[in-house]
Design an enzyme around this catalytic site. Structure first.
Site, short mmCIF file in Angstrom:
data_model
loop_
_atom_site.label_atom_id
_atom_site.label_comp_id
_atom_site.label_asym_id
_atom_site.label_seq_id
_atom_site.Cartn_x
_atom_site.Cartn_y
_atom_site.Cartn_z
CE1 TYR A 206 100.04 30.28 30.25
CE2 TYR A 206 98.51 28.80 31.37
CZ TYR A 206 99.17 29.21 30.22
OH TYR A 206 98.94 28.55 29.04
CD GLU B 144 97.82 25.25 28.46
OE1 GLU B 144 97.58 26.41 28.90
OE2 GLU B 144 96.95 24.51 27.97
CG ASP C 187 91.72 31.67 25.89
OD1 ASP C 187 90.97 32.52 25.40
OD2 ASP C 187 92.92 31.88 26.17
CD GLU D 94 93.79 25.34 31.71
OE1 GLU D 94 92.83 26.04 31.33
OE2 GLU D 94 94.95 25.79 31.82
#
Length: 563
Positions: free
Chosen positions: A440, A476, A149, A383
C-alpha cells in the site's frame, strides 16, 4: 466429500427459509441463509450463542434411505440437534460439513436445532485482537475486536440441505487433467471415485464427453482414465465444460469438468502452456441486510461487472466463498485464487492445537473445490505475523498439507511482510510457489505522495525478486475513495486520488516481467468493525457497496482492456 445434488436418484430438501431464533427467552423469525448481525439491530455486535430452530417433513419411503445433513457453512462454532438428539458439531466457518443422520430421521415431522456461537478468539478463528505486543495490523481498539478488516458476521450463512440417497452410493470424485498436452490438443482426464461399502460388487458406468466405460466395482476406490485426441481445453476465452456422469444401480452424480493445465517457473504462470497474467480483485462475500448470507443476484451482478471491467480473476479473500461462486467462474471463464479462512494470524496461533485446526481447514477447502477448473491456486492465509520465528514451521506445515492434497496447482501465502525493512523479514514466504504480497505505497505509507511511494514500491519489488527468484503476484494495492468526493489536485479519499494511484501502480507493475498478476483491493466497499480509520465501511472498493462504479472503475476498464 461431495456437495448435495438433486437428480433422478438423489432427493434433496433445501431448508433455506424463515427459521426461529431463540435470544434468551425470546423467539424471533430469522432468515436462513443470512447473518443475525444485519437482521436485528440489537444483535449487530453479539457473538451468541443463539439457537436456530426449524422443522421439515420426510415421506416414509425416504426415511429408510441413507440421510445426511449438509451445512454449506455456519459461522462459526455450532452444535446440531435432530429431534432433541445431538448429532454433530463443527468449529470452523466458511466451509461445509456433513452429518450422517441415517436412522435418526423420522417419517413425518422432524425438528432441527442448531446452537451457533461466533466468538472472536486470541490464537483461534475468527481471530481476536490480542491485548498487546503482537501483530494487530492497526486494529487495536476496534469494536468488535476482530484482528482483521471486515465485519465478523455470525449465523447460518449458507444453505442447509437434507439429502437422501441409497445406501449403495457415491461418496467422492476426484478429477485430474494435469497430464494433458495442450500443444497437441490431447486431453487426459483421470477420474477417481470413492463409493460406500454397499456398492462393492455392483457395476459402475462412467460417462465423459460422449465416451463411456463400465467397470465392475471390486474395491471402494475406482480409477479410470479418458483420452481425448482433439480436446477442447478450458480457457478464459472458451471455458468449455465436459459433463462427467458417474452411475451406480441406485445412485448417480454429475460433475462439470474442464480440461486444462497449470504450470509455473521462476518468472511466469502458465494456463494450458501459455503465459497468463492475472488482473482482478480481492473482494468480500457480503452485502447490506444479508451480511454474509448466500445471495445469488449479487453473484451474477459481480461476475457481470468483472467481465465489464475486463478482469479475469479474483481471490476469495479471506475465506472460501459459497460454492456457487466457483460454479459461475467455471462457466464464465474467470480464474480464482481460493483462500483458506486464516486471517489475522498472530504469534498466539503458532501452537500445535491451532496448527492442527488450520491444516484441517486447508484439507477441507481443497477437498471441496478440487474439481473446479477455475481454481488456479490455493492460498493458505492472508497477512499473518509471518516475521515471527515460529511462523516458519506453522506455514511450512500448511504448504506441505496443501501439496499432499494437490500438486497440480501452486500453493501460496499472502504476505504483508518481507519489505526492505529487516524487521519485516518473512520467515515462511520462501516455501511457497509464488510470492504473493500486499503493498500500500501511497496509502498507508507515503501518504499523499504517490510518485514517491511508487519509487519505493519498485525498489521493494526488485529486492523481493532478487531474494526469492519466483514469480511475484501483487495481491493487494489501492486507496480508499468516498464515492462523490472529488478534489483537484487529487487528495486522499477523493475519487481522483484512488484512480491516479491505481493507474500509476498498474503501469509500474506491467514493466516487470516477473510480475504474474495484480489484484486491486477491493472489488467493492464493505463493512468493517468500528475504528477511527473506517467510517462504517472500508472504501477501497472500485465499486460502491451497492455495485455502482467509481472513477477508478472506468480507468481500470480501459487499462485492462489493453492488457
Amino acid at each position: 466429500m461431495l456437495r448435495s445434488q438433486q437428480n433422478a436418484k438423489r432427493t434433496v430438501i433445501n431448508l433455506s427459509s424463515l427459521w426461529f431464533l431463540e435470544v434468551g427467552k425470546e423467539k424471533r423469525p430469522i432468515a436462513v441463509p443470512g447473518s443475525w448481525n444485519e437482521q436485528y439491530q440489537d444483535l449487530c455486535y453479539e457473538e451468541g450463542p443463539f439457537t436456530y430452530k426449524t422443522t421439515f417433513y420426510v415421506p416414509k419411503e425416504l426415511s429408510q434411505k441413507h440421510v445426511r445433513l449438509y451445512f454449506a457453512a455456519v459461522n462459526t462454532d455450532c452444535e446440531v440437534y435432530l429431534n432433541e438428539e445431538k448429532v454433530g458439531e463443527n468449529h470452523i466457518g466458511y466451509l461445509p460439513f456433513e452429518i450422517d443422520v441415517t436412522g435418526k430421521v423420522r417419517a413425518g415431522k422432524n425438528e432441527l436445532k442448531v446452537i451457533v456461537k461466533n466468538e472472536l478468539k486470541v490464537g483461534g478463528f475468527p481471530s481476536k485482537v490480542p491485548d498487546s505486543g503482537t501483530h494487530t495490523v492497526g486494529f487495536f481498539g476496534s469494536f468488535p475486536p476482530a484482528n482483521f478488516d471486515f465485519f465478523p458476521y455470525g449465523g447460518i450463512i449458507r444453505p442447509v440441505l437434507v439429502e437422501f440417497t441409497d445406501h449403495s452410493r457415491i461418496l467422492d470424485i476426484w478429477v485430474d487433467t494435469s497430464k494433458s498436452e495442450p500443444e497437441k490438443r490431447l486431453g487426459k482426464v483421470q477420474v477417481k471415485v470413492e463409493v460406500s461399502e454397499e456398492a462393492v460388487g455392483e457395476e459402475m458406468k462412467i460417462e465423459l464427453g460422449g465416451k463411456e466405460k463400465r467397470i465392475k466395482v471390486t474395491d471402494r476406490i475406482v480409477e479410470e482414465e479418458f483420452t481425448f485426441e482433439d480436446a477442447r481445453f478450458w480457457s478464459l476465452e472458451d471455458p468449455y465444460l465436459y459433463t462427467l456422469k458417474i452411475e451406480l444401480e441406485k445412485d448417480e452424480y454429475t460433475l462439470d469438468v474442464g480440461i486444462r493445465t497449470i504450470n509455473w517457473d521462476e518468472r511466469k504462470l502458465y494456463l494450458n502452456g501459455k503465459p497468463i497474467f492475472l488482473k482482478g480483485f480481492g473482494k468480500h462475500e457480503e452485502f447490506p441486510v444479508l451480511g454474509q448470507g448466500t445471495f445469488y443476484p449479487m453473484m451474477v451482478k459481480d461476475f457481470n461487472l468483472l467481465k465489464w471491467i475486463n478482469a479475469n480473476s479474483f481471490r476469495t479473500s479471506h475465506y472460501p466463498y459459497s460454492e456457487e461462486w466457483l460454479d459461475l467462474a467455471d462457466r464464465l471463464g474467470i480464474l480464482v485464487i481460493d483462500e483458506a479462512p486464516h486471517v489475522g494470524i498472530t504469534k498466539y496461533h503458532y501452537n500445535p492445537q491451532t496448527q492442527k485446526i488450520a491444516e484441517e481447514n486447508v484439507k477441507k477447502m481443497i477437498d471441496r473445490d478440487k474439481n473446479h477448473p477455475s481454481v488456479i491456486m490455493w492460498s493458505v492465509a492472508n497477512e499473518p505475523e509471518s516475521n515471527h520465528p515460529d511462523a516458519e514451521g506453522f506455514f511450512k506445515a500448511l504448504y506441505e498439507t496443501a501439496k499432499k492434497m494437490d500438486r497440480t496447482r501452486p500453493v501460496v501465502m499472502v504476505s504483508m511482510m518481507d519489505m526492505p525493512d529487516e524487521r519485516t523479514r518473512d520467515v515462511a514466504l520462501n516455501y511457497f510457489d509464488i510470492v504473493c504480497v500486499n503493498r500500500y505505497y501511497g496509502w498507508y505509507i507515503y501518504q499523499g505522495r504517490i510518485d514517491e511511494g511508487l519509487k519505493a514500491l519498485e525498489e521493494d519489488l526488485e529486492e523481493l525478486y532478487r531474494r526469492h527468484r519466483k514469480p511475484i503476484f501483487v495481491t493487494e494495492f489501492g486507496a480508499d475513495a468516498i464515492a462523490g468526493l472529488h478534489y483537484d489536485p487529487p487528495q486522499m479519499f477523493s475519487e481522483e486520488y484512488q484512480a491516479e494511484l491505481v493507474e500509476k501502480t498498474i503501469k509500474l507493475l506491467m514493466k516487470k516481467d516477473y510480475i504474474v498478476g495484480m489484484h486491486v483491493w477491493a472489488f467493492a466497499d464493505f463493512k468493517t468493525p468500528q475504528n477511527v480509520r473506517r467510517p462504517i465501511l472500508n472504501y477501497k472498493g472500485v465499486f460502491t457497496r451497492d455495485r455502482q462504479p467509481k472513477l477508478v472503475a472506468h480507468v481500470l476498464k480501459k487499462l485492462w482492456g489493453e492488457i
